[in-house]
Design a protein around this motif. Sequence first.
Motif, mmCIF file in Angstrom:
data_model
loop_
_atom_site.group_PDB
_atom_site.id
_atom_site.type_symbol
_atom_site.label_atom_id
_atom_site.label_comp_id
_atom_site.label_asym_id
_atom_site.label_seq_id
_atom_site.Cartn_x
_atom_site.Cartn_y
_atom_site.Cartn_z
ATOM 1 N N GLU A 1 -0.487 12.218 -5.922
ATOM 2 C CA GLU A 1 -1.681 13.034 -5.665
ATOM 3 C C GLU A 1 -2.521 12.431 -4.537
ATOM 4 O O GLU A 1 -2.982 13.141 -3.632
ATOM 5 N N ILE A 2 -2.709 11.134 -4.570
ATOM 6 C CA ILE A 2 -3.549 10.469 -3.576
ATOM 7 C C ILE A 2 -2.894 10.486 -2.200
ATOM 8 O O ILE A 2 -3.550 10.767 -1.193
ATOM 9 N N THR A 3 -1.593 10.225 -2.126
ATOM 10 C CA THR A 3 -0.934 10.245 -0.811
ATOM 11 C C THR A 3 -0.883 11.659 -0.248
ATOM 12 O O THR A 3 -0.965 11.832 0.973
ATOM 13 N N GLN A 4 -0.804 12.661 -1.077
ATOM 14 C CA GLN A 4 -0.816 14.047 -0.576
ATOM 15 C C GLN A 4 -2.156 14.397 0.061
ATOM 16 O O GLN A 4 -2.215 15.217 0.971
ATOM 17 N N LEU A 5 -3.226 13.781 -0.415
ATOM 18 C CA LEU A 5 -4.546 14.038 0.178
ATOM 19 C C LEU A 5 -4.603 13.623 1.642
ATOM 20 O O LEU A 5 -5.295 14.244 2.440
ATOM 21 N N VAL A 6 -3.893 12.571 2.008
ATOM 22 C CA VAL A 6 -3.963 12.057 3.381
ATOM 23 C C VAL A 6 -2.818 12.538 4.256
ATOM 24 O O VAL A 6 -2.813 12.310 5.464
ATOM 25 N N ASN A 7 -1.848 13.212 3.671
ATOM 26 C CA ASN A 7 -0.659 13.659 4.395
ATOM 27 C C ASN A 7 -1.003 14.819 5.339
ATOM 28 O O ASN A 7 -1.557 15.830 4.919
ATOM 29 N N LEU A 8 -0.697 14.623 6.616
ATOM 30 C CA LEU A 8 -0.954 15.652 7.625
ATOM 31 C C LEU A 8 0.275 15.816 8.512
ATOM 32 O O LEU A 8 1.000 14.846 8.753
ATOM 33 N N PRO A 9 0.517 17.031 9.032
ATOM 34 C CA PRO A 9 1.719 17.262 9.834
ATOM 35 C C PRO A 9 1.790 16.430 11.112
ATOM 36 O O PRO A 9 2.877 16.098 11.577
ATOM 37 N N GLU A 10 0.637 16.064 11.684
ATOM 38 C CA GLU A 10 0.652 15.282 12.927
ATOM 39 C C GLU A 10 0.780 13.771 12.688
ATOM 40 O O GLU A 10 0.821 12.998 13.641
ATOM 41 N N CYS A 11 0.842 13.368 11.437
ATOM 42 C CA CYS A 11 0.906 11.933 11.123
ATOM 43 C C CYS A 11 2.327 11.506 10.769
ATOM 44 O O CYS A 11 2.982 12.129 9.937
ATOM 45 N N GLY A 12 2.762 10.429 11.395
ATOM 46 C CA GLY A 12 4.071 9.865 11.095
ATOM 47 C C GLY A 12 3.990 8.682 10.155
ATOM 48 O O GLY A 12 5.005 8.071 9.831
ATOM 49 N N ALA A 13 2.768 8.351 9.702
ATOM 50 C CA ALA A 13 2.611 7.187 8.823
ATOM 51 C C ALA A 13 1.530 7.438 7.783
ATOM 52 O O ALA A 13 0.462 7.977 8.088
ATOM 53 N N ILE A 14 1.854 7.047 6.577
ATOM 54 C CA ILE A 14 0.868 6.917 5.498
ATOM 55 C C ILE A 14 1.080 5.512 4.951
ATOM 56 O O ILE A 14 2.149 5.197 4.433
ATOM 57 N N SER A 15 0.074 4.679 5.109
ATOM 58 C CA SER A 15 0.155 3.329 4.568
ATOM 59 C C SER A 15 -0.647 3.285 3.284
ATOM 60 O O SER A 15 -1.717 3.894 3.179
ATOM 61 N N SER B 1 -3.708 7.657 6.638
ATOM 62 C CA SER B 1 -2.712 8.274 7.520
ATOM 63 C C SER B 1 -3.105 8.116 8.987
ATOM 64 O O SER B 1 -4.284 8.063 9.336
ATOM 65 N N SER B 2 -2.060 8.051 9.813
ATOM 66 C CA SER B 2 -2.238 7.970 11.264
ATOM 67 C C SER B 2 -0.944 8.449 11.924
ATOM 68 O O SER B 2 0.108 8.495 11.289
ATOM 69 N N PRO B 3 -1.018 8.813 13.209
ATOM 70 C CA PRO B 3 0.196 9.248 13.903
ATOM 71 C C PRO B 3 1.277 8.154 13.945
ATOM 72 O O PRO B 3 2.466 8.462 13.882
ATOM 73 N N HIS B 4 0.854 6.874 14.031
ATOM 74 C CA HIS B 4 1.803 5.759 14.131
ATOM 75 C C HIS B 4 1.453 4.695 13.102
ATOM 76 O O HIS B 4 0.289 4.533 12.730
ATOM 77 N N ARG B 5 2.441 3.938 12.659
ATOM 78 C CA ARG B 5 2.280 3.021 11.534
ATOM 79 C C ARG B 5 1.318 1.862 11.776
ATOM 80 O O ARG B 5 0.630 1.432 10.853
ATOM 81 N N LYS B 6 1.264 1.350 12.980
ATOM 82 C CA LYS B 6 0.476 0.140 13.234
ATOM 83 C C LYS B 6 -0.985 0.316 12.814
ATOM 84 O O LYS B 6 -1.555 -0.534 12.126
ATOM 85 N N ASP B 7 -1.587 1.420 13.225
ATOM 86 C CA ASP B 7 -2.996 1.650 12.901
ATOM 87 C C ASP B 7 -3.219 1.761 11.394
ATOM 88 O O ASP B 7 -4.150 1.160 10.854
ATOM 89 N N SER B 8 -2.398 2.538 10.717
ATOM 90 C CA SER B 8 -2.619 2.725 9.282
ATOM 91 C C SER B 8 -2.350 1.439 8.501
ATOM 92 O O SER B 8 -3.061 1.143 7.538
ATOM 93 N N LEU B 9 -1.348 0.664 8.905
ATOM 94 C CA LEU B 9 -1.080 -0.612 8.231
ATOM 95 C C LEU B 9 -2.255 -1.576 8.385
ATOM 96 O O LEU B 9 -2.704 -2.191 7.410
#
Length: 152
Positions: free
Chosen positions: A16-30, A99-107
């Motif tokens: 549920e929580i990860t779905q809240l941040v999931n967006l089509p333009e994002c390639g990363a959810i940390s 979430s972010s487009p790339h993993r580095k920022d979200s991590l």
Amino acid sequence: MTDYLEITTRKLDLEEITQLVNLPECGAISVFIGTTRNNMNGKLVKRLEYEAYNNMAIKEMKKICDQIRLKWSDIRNIAIFHRIGEVQVQQSSIIIAISSPHRKDSLEAVDYCINEFKRTVPIWKKEWYDDSTYVWKENCECIHHEKKISTN
């Protein structure tokens, strides 16, 4: 860009929580998940009990989100959920998803978020041991803890 902030007594749901941040333009959810471990300083832990100053906790969580957005401009959605009340061994007490487009920022943002959370958000825990004793604990990173140390 949305911030989802919650202090709750219900079990935390990772999906549920990860779905809240999931967006089509994002390639990363940390994600960071903090769970109750069964030991502390050689004692067996049965459970934790959390208490919070809810209004202040949400305000501090919002400040952390604002800081994250200043440091990492590509961050999209942020979710910070913390459970209060009893949290049994192996259950989650906090879930942070960013979430972010790339993993580095979200991590990097997730790491920053949990460190700032532990440092500034007014949530306390009672650690119950297998011998029926307990201890109230405050995060040693907490700014209130640092102030106590520096005044002695």
